[in-house]
Design a protein around this motif. Structure first.
Motif, mmCIF file in Angstrom:
data_model
loop_
_atom_site.group_PDB
_atom_site.id
_atom_site.type_symbol
_atom_site.label_atom_id
_atom_site.label_comp_id
_atom_site.label_asym_id
_atom_site.label_seq_id
_atom_site.Cartn_x
_atom_site.Cartn_y
_atom_site.Cartn_z
ATOM 1 N N UNK A 1 2.475 31.302 -17.655
ATOM 2 C CA UNK A 1 1.495 30.338 -18.017
ATOM 3 C C UNK A 1 1.668 29.052 -18.108
ATOM 4 N N UNK A 2 2.847 28.715 -17.766
ATOM 5 C CA UNK A 2 3.076 27.144 -17.694
ATOM 6 C C UNK A 2 2.537 26.541 -16.685
ATOM 7 N N UNK A 3 1.645 25.474 -16.793
ATOM 8 C CA UNK A 3 0.701 24.952 -15.997
ATOM 9 C C UNK A 3 0.032 23.729 -16.657
ATOM 10 N N UNK A 4 -0.551 23.027 -15.740
ATOM 11 C CA UNK A 4 -1.451 22.007 -16.308
ATOM 12 C C UNK A 4 -2.866 22.581 -16.432
ATOM 13 N N UNK A 5 -3.493 22.556 -17.654
ATOM 14 C CA UNK A 5 -4.629 22.977 -17.879
ATOM 15 C C UNK A 5 -5.903 22.191 -18.077
ATOM 16 N N UNK A 6 -6.924 22.198 -17.203
ATOM 17 C CA UNK A 6 -8.135 21.570 -16.783
ATOM 18 C C UNK A 6 -9.234 22.261 -17.685
ATOM 19 N N UNK A 7 -10.218 21.574 -18.135
ATOM 20 C CA UNK A 7 -11.451 21.980 -18.388
ATOM 21 C C UNK A 7 -12.310 21.321 -17.609
ATOM 22 N N UNK A 8 -13.429 22.035 -17.245
ATOM 23 C CA UNK A 8 -14.198 21.596 -16.261
ATOM 24 C C UNK A 8 -15.925 21.904 -16.864
ATOM 25 N N UNK A 9 -16.837 21.144 -16.522
ATOM 26 C CA UNK A 9 -18.223 21.356 -16.788
ATOM 27 C C UNK A 9 -18.927 21.719 -15.652
ATOM 28 N N UNK A 10 -19.758 22.878 -15.689
ATOM 29 C CA UNK A 10 -20.568 23.627 -14.512
ATOM 30 C C UNK A 10 -21.923 22.518 -14.507
ATOM 31 N N UNK A 11 -22.434 22.816 -13.141
ATOM 32 C CA UNK A 11 -23.825 22.041 -13.050
ATOM 33 C C UNK A 11 -24.944 23.130 -13.313
ATOM 34 N N UNK A 12 -24.630 24.392 -13.946
ATOM 35 C CA UNK A 12 -25.358 25.409 -14.009
ATOM 36 C C UNK A 12 -25.152 25.886 -15.519
ATOM 37 N N UNK A 13 -26.294 26.588 -15.976
ATOM 38 C CA UNK A 13 -26.392 27.050 -17.349
ATOM 39 C C UNK A 13 -25.024 28.240 -17.479
ATOM 40 N N UNK A 14 -24.998 28.980 -16.499
ATOM 41 C CA UNK A 14 -24.099 30.059 -16.650
ATOM 42 C C UNK A 14 -22.382 29.595 -16.226
ATOM 43 N N UNK A 15 -21.520 30.117 -16.765
ATOM 44 C CA UNK A 15 -20.210 29.898 -16.345
ATOM 45 C C UNK A 15 -19.945 30.411 -15.059
ATOM 46 N N UNK A 16 -18.777 30.198 -14.286
ATOM 47 C CA UNK A 16 -18.601 30.443 -12.983
ATOM 48 C C UNK A 16 -16.736 30.392 -12.846
ATOM 49 N N UNK A 17 -16.431 31.473 -12.234
ATOM 50 C CA UNK A 17 -14.981 31.284 -11.583
ATOM 51 C C UNK A 17 -14.738 30.459 -10.377
ATOM 52 N N UNK A 18 -15.895 29.953 -9.792
ATOM 53 C CA UNK A 18 -15.691 29.155 -8.621
ATOM 54 C C UNK A 18 -15.532 27.898 -8.788
#
Length: 124
Positions: free
Chosen positions: A90-107
């Protein structure tokens, strides 16, 4: 665009827990889905988890199911990633991101704003 600031990373041992936080500003937080991604050294950025605008729908990468939990507090403009039973992989740099749509996405292409990242290191 949304400004995102992550926190909560650190160095832990295998089996430990961490909670990452990401505070958003610049746009009405409850209008968009949020996601967490990670990037390990020498690897491409990969999807970890996502939550829709209300927090009522979540989706996880297979490798974190049952260990990680994504949640959000719209009153605090914050999304969380609770990480339990951490593993060295699990070692990594973790990023949060905001989508342009109401739903979430794995893309990752559905996301238009990214934080600077927070380092998570899990020792064996």
């Amino acid at each position: 665009q949304v400004q995102l600031v992550e926190s909560g990373g650190g160095l832990v041992q295998a089996g430990d827990s961490l909670r990452l936080s990401c505070v958003a500003s610049g746009r009405t937080f409850s209008n968009f889905g949020m996601g967490w991604f990670r990037q390990a050294p020498g690897k491409e950025r990969e999807f970890v988890a996502t939550v829709n605008w209300s927090g009522g729908a979540t989706y996880y990468a297979n490798f974190v199911k049952g260990r990680f939990t994504i949640s959000r507090d719209n009153a605090k403009n914050t999304v969380y990633l609770q990480m339990n039973s951490l593993r060295p992989e699990d070692t990594a740099v973790y990023y949060c991101a905001a989508s342009g749509i109401y739903s979430g996405s794995s893309n990752s292409r559905q996301y238009d704003s990214w934080g600077q990242g927070t380092q998570v290191t899990v020792s064996s």
